[in-house]
Design a protein around this motif. Structure first.
Motif, PDB file in Angstrom:
ATOM      1  N   ARG A 134      41.515  53.751  92.188  1.00 22.24           N
ATOM      2  CA  ARG A 134      40.272  54.369  91.717  1.00 22.24           C
ATOM      3  C   ARG A 134      40.472  54.860  90.283  1.00 22.24           C
ATOM      4  O   ARG A 134      41.504  55.447  89.957  1.00 22.24           O
ATOM      5  CB  ARG A 134      39.880  55.521  92.636  1.00 22.24           C
ATOM      6  CG  ARG A 134      38.559  56.148  92.280  1.00 22.24           C
ATOM      7  CD  ARG A 134      38.073  57.087  93.372  1.00 22.24           C
ATOM      8  NE  ARG A 134      37.696  56.293  94.541  1.00 22.24           N
ATOM      9  CZ  ARG A 134      38.112  56.548  95.780  1.00 22.24           C
ATOM     10  NH1 ARG A 134      38.897  57.570  96.028  1.00 22.24           N
ATOM     11  NH2 ARG A 134      37.723  55.787  96.774  1.00 22.24           N
TER      12      ARG A 134
ATOM     13  N   SER B 175      35.409  45.204  93.484  1.00 21.83           N
ATOM     14  CA  SER B 175      35.211  46.548  92.945  1.00 21.83           C
ATOM     15  C   SER B 175      33.761  46.972  93.077  1.00 21.83           C
ATOM     16  O   SER B 175      32.856  46.141  93.166  1.00 21.83           O
ATOM     17  CB  SER B 175      35.634  46.591  91.485  1.00 21.83           C
ATOM     18  OG  SER B 175      34.877  45.663  90.754  1.00 21.83           O
TER      19      SER B 175
ATOM     20  N   MET C 223      38.406  49.963  93.324  1.00 24.09           N
ATOM     21  CA  MET C 223      38.750  48.561  93.479  1.00 24.09           C
ATOM     22  C   MET C 223      39.623  48.372  94.715  1.00 24.09           C
ATOM     23  O   MET C 223      40.628  49.067  94.869  1.00 24.09           O
ATOM     24  CB  MET C 223      39.502  48.049  92.253  1.00 24.09           C
ATOM     25  CG  MET C 223      39.853  46.585  92.375  1.00 24.09           C
ATOM     26  SD  MET C 223      40.626  45.886  90.917  1.00 24.09           S
ATOM     27  CE  MET C 223      39.458  46.291  89.664  1.00 24.09           C
TER      28      MET C 223
ATOM     29  N   LEU D  26      36.103  47.404  83.926  1.00 28.22           N
ATOM     30  CA  LEU D  26      36.672  46.570  84.982  1.00 28.22           C
ATOM     31  C   LEU D  26      37.446  45.379  84.412  1.00 28.22           C
ATOM     32  O   LEU D  26      38.563  45.088  84.850  1.00 28.22           O
ATOM     33  CB  LEU D  26      35.556  46.084  85.899  1.00 28.22           C
ATOM     34  CG  LEU D  26      35.982  45.247  87.082  1.00 28.22           C
ATOM     35  CD1 LEU D  26      36.894  46.029  88.003  1.00 28.22           C
ATOM     36  CD2 LEU D  26      34.752  44.754  87.817  1.00 28.22           C
TER      37      LEU D  26
END
Length: 77
Positions: A18, A41, A34, A56
């Protein structure tokens, strides 16, 4: 127009990692979680926007490059 996103890991166990993320390195406004396998995610606030995707992508790139989840980082474009 420049875009910046900062992130830092706040939790990791055998299943998930996280991160907090946002455009201010002193005050993170959002979180993402994720799943490690499969690598999926979600934005904890449900908002899948450019900032989320930018964070991300950088997290995934660093993980691929280093073989471990990054503690912190940033992405600029």
């Amino acid at each position: 127009m420049a875009a910046l996103v900062y992130f830092r890991k706040i939790f990791e166990d055998s299943e998930v990692v996280r991160y907090e993320f946002g455009d201010d390195h002193d005050s993170f406004s959002r979180r993402l979680t994720m799943r490690k396998v499969p690598r999926t995610s979600v934005a904890d606030d449900g908002l899948v926007d450019y900032t989320f995707l930018k964070a991300l992508r950088k997290i995934n790139a660093l993980h691929t490059e280093r073989g471990q989840w990054p503690e912190r980082g940033m992405s600029a474009s």
